[in-house]
Design a protein around this motif. Structure first.
Motif, PDB file in Angstrom:
ATOM      1  N   GLY A  55     -67.652 -45.514 -86.582  1.00 18.83           N
ATOM      2  CA  GLY A  55     -66.683 -45.890 -85.566  1.00 18.83           C
ATOM      3  C   GLY A  55     -65.322 -46.148 -86.156  1.00 18.83           C
ATOM      4  N   MET A  56     -64.902 -47.433 -86.145  1.00 20.44           N
ATOM      5  CA  MET A  56     -63.602 -47.790 -86.705  1.00 20.44           C
ATOM      6  C   MET A  56     -63.538 -47.479 -88.191  1.00 20.44           C
ATOM      7  SD  MET A  56     -60.686 -48.847 -85.783  1.00 20.44           S
ATOM      8  CE  MET A  56     -59.194 -49.207 -86.693  1.00 20.44           C
ATOM      9  N   GLY A  57     -64.693 -47.488 -88.844  1.00 29.32           N
ATOM     10  CA  GLY A  57     -64.719 -47.169 -90.272  1.00 29.32           C
ATOM     11  C   GLY A  57     -64.188 -45.784 -90.563  1.00 29.32           C
ATOM     12  N   ARG A  58     -64.469 -44.834 -89.683  1.00 27.30           N
ATOM     13  CA  ARG A  58     -63.944 -43.487 -89.882  1.00 27.30           C
ATOM     14  C   ARG A  58     -62.421 -43.485 -89.790  1.00 27.30           C
ATOM     15  NH1 ARG A  58     -63.877 -37.976 -86.271  1.00 27.30           N
ATOM     16  NH2 ARG A  58     -62.111 -39.120 -85.406  1.00 27.30           N
ATOM     17  N   ALA A  59     -61.880 -44.236 -88.819  1.00 30.86           N
ATOM     18  CA  ALA A  59     -60.427 -44.324 -88.683  1.00 30.86           C
ATOM     19  C   ALA A  59     -59.799 -44.936 -89.932  1.00 30.86           C
ATOM     20  CB  ALA A  59     -60.067 -45.152 -87.453  1.00 30.86           C
ATOM     21  N   ASN A  60     -60.452 -45.961 -90.487  1.00 32.04           N
ATOM     22  CA  ASN A  60     -59.953 -46.560 -91.724  1.00 32.04           C
ATOM     23  C   ASN A  60     -59.975 -45.557 -92.868  1.00 32.04           C
ATOM     24  OD1 ASN A  60     -61.713 -49.539 -90.798  1.00 32.04           O
ATOM     25  ND2 ASN A  60     -59.517 -49.229 -90.638  1.00 32.04           N
ATOM     26  N   LEU A  61     -61.045 -44.783 -92.966  1.00 28.86           N
ATOM     27  CA  LEU A  61     -61.170 -43.814 -94.051  1.00 28.86           C
ATOM     28  C   LEU A  61     -60.138 -42.697 -93.936  1.00 28.86           C
ATOM     29  CD1 LEU A  61     -65.059 -43.595 -94.257  1.00 28.86           C
ATOM     30  CD2 LEU A  61     -63.529 -44.563 -95.988  1.00 28.86           C
ATOM     31  N   ILE A  62     -59.787 -42.319 -92.721  1.00 29.86           N
ATOM     32  CA  ILE A  62     -58.718 -41.333 -92.538  1.00 29.86           C
ATOM     33  C   ILE A  62     -57.431 -41.861 -93.149  1.00 29.86           C
ATOM     34  CG2 ILE A  62     -57.214 -40.284 -90.788  1.00 29.86           C
ATOM     35  CD1 ILE A  62     -59.748 -40.029 -89.014  1.00 29.86           C
ATOM     36  N   ASN A  63     -57.152 -43.156 -92.922  1.00 26.49           N
ATOM     37  CA  ASN A  63     -55.933 -43.758 -93.472  1.00 26.49           C
ATOM     38  C   ASN A  63     -56.022 -44.001 -94.971  1.00 26.49           C
ATOM     39  OD1 ASN A  63     -54.765 -43.801 -90.922  1.00 26.49           O
ATOM     40  ND2 ASN A  63     -55.528 -45.854 -90.468  1.00 26.49           N
ATOM     41  N   LEU A  64     -57.228 -43.906 -95.527  1.00 18.16           N
ATOM     42  CA  LEU A  64     -57.431 -44.108 -96.965  1.00 18.16           C
ATOM     43  C   LEU A  64     -57.698 -42.796 -97.695  1.00 18.16           C
ATOM     44  CD1 LEU A  64     -59.756 -47.242 -96.731  1.00 18.16           C
ATOM     45  CD2 LEU A  64     -57.469 -47.222 -97.747  1.00 18.16           C
ATOM     46  N   ALA A  65     -57.548 -41.665 -97.000  1.00 24.91           N
ATOM     47  CA  ALA A  65     -57.974 -40.375 -97.550  1.00 24.91           C
ATOM     48  C   ALA A  65     -57.153 -39.909 -98.744  1.00 24.91           C
ATOM     49  CB  ALA A  65     -57.951 -39.308 -96.457  1.00 24.91           C
ATOM     50  N   SER A  66     -56.011 -40.539 -99.011  1.00 29.92           N
ATOM     51  CA  SER A  66     -55.237 -40.185-100.206  1.00 29.92           C
ATOM     52  C   SER A  66     -55.898 -40.698-101.479  1.00 29.92           C
ATOM     53  CB  SER A  66     -53.820 -40.764-100.108  1.00 29.92           C
ATOM     54  OG  SER A  66     -53.863 -42.182-100.062  1.00 29.92           O
ATOM     55  N   GLN A  67     -56.905 -41.574-101.327  1.00 33.30           N
ATOM     56  CA  GLN A  67     -57.630 -42.118-102.466  1.00 33.30           C
ATOM     57  C   GLN A  67     -58.935 -41.354-102.662  1.00 33.30           C
ATOM     58  OE1 GLN A  67     -55.846 -44.773-104.160  1.00 33.30           O
ATOM     59  NE2 GLN A  67     -54.462 -43.758-102.723  1.00 33.30           N
ATOM     60  N   ASN A  68     -59.760 -41.813-103.596  1.00 34.36           N
ATOM     61  CA  ASN A  68     -61.066 -41.192-103.831  1.00 34.36           C
ATOM     62  C   ASN A  68     -62.119 -41.895-102.969  1.00 34.36           C
ATOM     63  OD1 ASN A  68     -60.275 -39.324-105.813  1.00 34.36           O
ATOM     64  ND2 ASN A  68     -60.449 -40.857-107.425  1.00 34.36           N
ATOM     65  N   ILE A  69     -62.648 -41.228-101.966  1.00 35.48           N
ATOM     66  CA  ILE A  69     -63.753 -41.775-101.181  1.00 35.48           C
ATOM     67  C   ILE A  69     -65.033 -41.318-101.868  1.00 35.48           C
ATOM     68  CG2 ILE A  69     -64.768 -42.013 -98.891  1.00 35.48           C
ATOM     69  CD1 ILE A  69     -61.802 -42.861 -99.065  1.00 35.48           C
ATOM     70  N   VAL A  70     -65.662 -42.225-102.603  1.00 36.01           N
ATOM     71  CA  VAL A  70     -66.764 -41.819-103.483  1.00 36.01           C
ATOM     72  C   VAL A  70     -68.142 -42.104-102.905  1.00 36.01           C
ATOM     73  CG1 VAL A  70     -65.365 -42.050-105.572  1.00 36.01           C
ATOM     74  CG2 VAL A  70     -66.688 -44.018-104.747  1.00 36.01           C
ATOM     75  N   ALA A  71     -68.220 -42.979-101.887  1.00 33.56           N
ATOM     76  CA  ALA A  71     -69.531 -43.314-101.321  1.00 33.56           C
ATOM     77  C   ALA A  71     -69.376 -43.687 -99.856  1.00 33.56           C
ATOM     78  CB  ALA A  71     -70.178 -44.460-102.093  1.00 33.56           C
ATOM     79  N   LEU A  72     -70.372 -43.305 -99.056  1.00 32.57           N
ATOM     80  CA  LEU A  72     -70.396 -43.619 -97.635  1.00 32.57           C
ATOM     81  C   LEU A  72     -71.763 -44.190 -97.303  1.00 32.57           C
ATOM     82  CD1 LEU A  72     -68.791 -40.303 -96.301  1.00 32.57           C
ATOM     83  CD2 LEU A  72     -67.653 -42.529 -96.506  1.00 32.57           C
ATOM     84  N   CYS A  73     -71.771 -45.295 -96.568  1.00 31.28           N
ATOM     85  CA  CYS A  73     -73.024 -45.966 -96.242  1.00 31.28           C
ATOM     86  C   CYS A  73     -73.052 -46.293 -94.753  1.00 31.28           C
ATOM     87  CB  CYS A  73     -73.162 -47.241 -97.074  1.00 31.28           C
ATOM     88  SG  CYS A  73     -74.693 -48.159 -96.779  1.00 31.28           S
ATOM     89  N   ASP A  74     -74.149 -45.958 -94.096  1.00 26.62           N
ATOM     90  CA  ASP A  74     -74.300 -46.293 -92.684  1.00 26.62           C
ATOM     91  C   ASP A  74     -75.784 -46.387 -92.361  1.00 26.62           C
ATOM     92  OD1 ASP A  74     -72.113 -46.035 -90.159  1.00 26.62           O
ATOM     93  OD2 ASP A  74     -74.222 -45.973 -89.599  1.00 26.62           O
ATOM     94  N   VAL A  75     -76.142 -47.335 -91.518  1.00 29.55           N
ATOM     95  CA  VAL A  75     -77.554 -47.503 -91.159  1.00 29.55           C
ATOM     96  C   VAL A  75     -78.015 -46.428 -90.192  1.00 29.55           C
ATOM     97  CG1 VAL A  75     -77.483 -49.998 -91.546  1.00 29.55           C
ATOM     98  CG2 VAL A  75     -77.024 -49.097 -89.243  1.00 29.55           C
TER      99      VAL A  75
END
Length: 524
Positions: A55-75
């Motif tokens: 949800g909102m986590g995806r929106a946050n990750l879009i704004n952080l995409a200039s960095q290295n997104i190395v792991a994603l966790c979701d239940v």
């Protein structure tokens, strides 16, 4: 040079956030200009893990995409996976919008606002998240496994259901990782205080996800008030339409009838029992959902689609209702500008409250004491469509039913929208003649709340809304929930975190975690 020990990249980032950059670090980090134009040095990138990304986590990750997104966790990778799969469609939709001219303004209606600079930046983030990070980031369902196994994580974004914010954040902080936590910071007041203490001890970069705190308009709001533009403030009204149309509240727990339907009256209890029975049923847990991990520190409850996804916000076990969802976007600016601290009394009245799910509408009355030369303040919170009385100074304009804030000063009034947007003095003629207040607060580059946190982790900036402040704001919000659950007006001693007049209500300031979960979130 050979005698200098190599320091870890993560330790450098932690030390940078604390302002400690010495000797070895200077030789370990490769400056950007040495590598050539257009190349980002590894030391300039933060390795980020996201927990709760559908949800909102995806929106946050879009704004952080200039960095290295190395792991994603979701239940629930069924829900989260679909969110990422929609990126392609969302990218095309935004591209189409950017290719179109801005629509012509309609007389008598506000212009459609579309910030092309921010939209292009968002598009770039969406493309990078879709093409670079999503394919390569390691995926987990259990954040504990992720933190144990993956050693390259510098920072953790937490955007799960409210009840898991604190356990996950504390587990990450115990490993000296920088932490960004969606609002509300925590489910309980005790958790908010624990996070603030831990952040202070570790001196890591922390941020709560109330993005309005980084907006220019929000800071202008604070500057109006601090400049004395409206005089002394003794009265504040804060409202939102949540949960109206967003998630269910005021509904009973799904439950089969205990007696035959034809023996029930069509009175209040009879209708509630029939409603609960209408929801009842045996629903298999989706194959993609780790239900026990979703429950986490909360009590054991059988799965039902009325709880997940997203609807958890209206249930006491996992969420903190409308005030937890929107309080950080609305109460924030008055608290900030007026230095409100903790209230001395709190009372919440509402439509019927069954103890399982929050009411359809609430009204909370806060009394804050005087601070130095500033007078006491009475703040009233309204949700579920309730509104304060419209001020005469608005003239033909109506209150924004979606949400807003009205501050009543000894000179004039000030109103702003959700997130601190569009601050204006009332009446409009006064606003036009007054002009903008002198800028006193620093502005956040690009109004980018997530990247402000990244810069803080790298020692380049201070966090806009660190846990030190976010925990106090969260505590004020959650006291409204505590008063609701107490069922009567509470008197609060903020210094000792204690309710002095309703002893049993102190139980609502914290929660006992489910067996098998320790306060840090690690399995016992």
């Amino acid at each position: 040079m050979s005698g200098i020990k190599e320091i870890s990249r993560r330790k450098f980032l932690i030390n940078s956030a604390s302002g400690i950059v010495t000797g070895a670090a200077a030789f370990t980090i490769v400056p950007r200009h040495v590598l050539g134009r257009g190349f980002t040095a590894p030391s300039d990138m933060l390795n980020i893990a996201g927990v709760g990304v559908g949800g909102m986590g995806r929106a946050n990750l879009i704004n952080l995409a200039s960095q290295n997104i190395v792991a994603l966790c979701d239940v629930d990778w069924g829900y989260a996976g679909k969110s990422f799969e929609r990126l392609g469609t969302d990218i095309q939709t935004l591209k189409t919008r950017l290719d179109q001219p801005d629509p012509q303004s309609v007389p008598g209606q506000p212009p459609v606002e579309f910030d092309r600079v921010k939209a292009r930046k968002r598009l770039d983030g969406m493309i990078r998240l879709s093409t670079e990070h999503w394919p390569k980031a390691k995926r987990y369902q259990d954040y504990r496994e992720m933190l144990e196994k993956q050693k390259d994580i510098d920072a953790v974004l937490v955007a799960t259901a409210d009840h898991m914010h604190a356990p996950i954040a504390l587990a990450a902080m115990d490993l000296n990782k920088h932490v960004y936590v969606q609002k509300p910071l925590t489910w309980s007041i005790d958790e908010a205080r624990r996070l603030a203490r831990r952040a202070k001890e570790l001196k890591i970069a922390t941020q709560m996800g109330n993005q309005g705190h980084s907006l220019d308009d929000a800071r202008t709001t604070v500057e109006y008030i601090r400049a004395g533009a409206i005089g002394e403030v003794r009265e504040v009204h804060v409202w939102t339409n949540r949960p109206l149309g967003f998630w269910p509240q005021g509904v009973p727990r799904p439950d089969a009838l205990k007696h035959p339907a034809d023996t029930l009256k069509w009175n209040g209890p009879g209708v509630v029992a029939r409603t609960a029975n209408a929801f009842a049923g045996s629903y298999p847990v989706p194959d993609t959902l780790a239900w026990d991990l979703f429950l986490g520190v909360g009590p054991r409850v059988e799965y039902h689609p009325i709880y997940h996804p997203f609807n958890w916000r209206g249930w006491v076990d996992w969420g903190v209702g409308a005030i937890g969802d929107m309080g950080a976007h609305l109460i924030d600016h008055s608290m900030w500008a007026l230095d409100l601290g903790f209230p001395t009394t709190v009372e919440t009245v509402s439509t019927p409250f069954n103890g399982a799910t929050y009411p359809l509408a609430t009204q909370t009355f806060y009394e804050f004491p005087a601070r130095g030369k500033m007078p006491p303040v009475k703040m009233t919170w309204y949700d579920g469509g309730l509104l304060p009385r419209k001020p005469e100074e608005l003239g033909e304009e109506e209150l924004n039913k979606g949400g807003g804030v009205l501050l009543v000063g000894s000179k004039v009034k000030l109103m702003h929208d959700t997130y601190g947007l569009k601050p204006r003095l009332l009446p409009a003629s006064l606003h036009a003649s007054y002009g903008k207040p002198t800028q006193k607060l620093p502005r956040i580059p690009g109004e980018d709340h997530e990247m402000n946190w990244v810069d803080a982790a790298k020692g380049k900036a201070e966090s806009s809304c660190p846990f030190e402040y976010a925990s106090r704001l969260t505590e004020v919000m959650l006291l409204g929930v505590v008063a609701l659950r107490a069922g009567k007006k509470i008197t609060y001693d903020g210094a000792s975190m204690r309710i002095t007049n309703v002893t049993q209500a102190n139980d609502f300031l914290k929660r006992e975690y489910r067996e098998g979960w320790t306060p840090s979130g690690k399995s016992s």
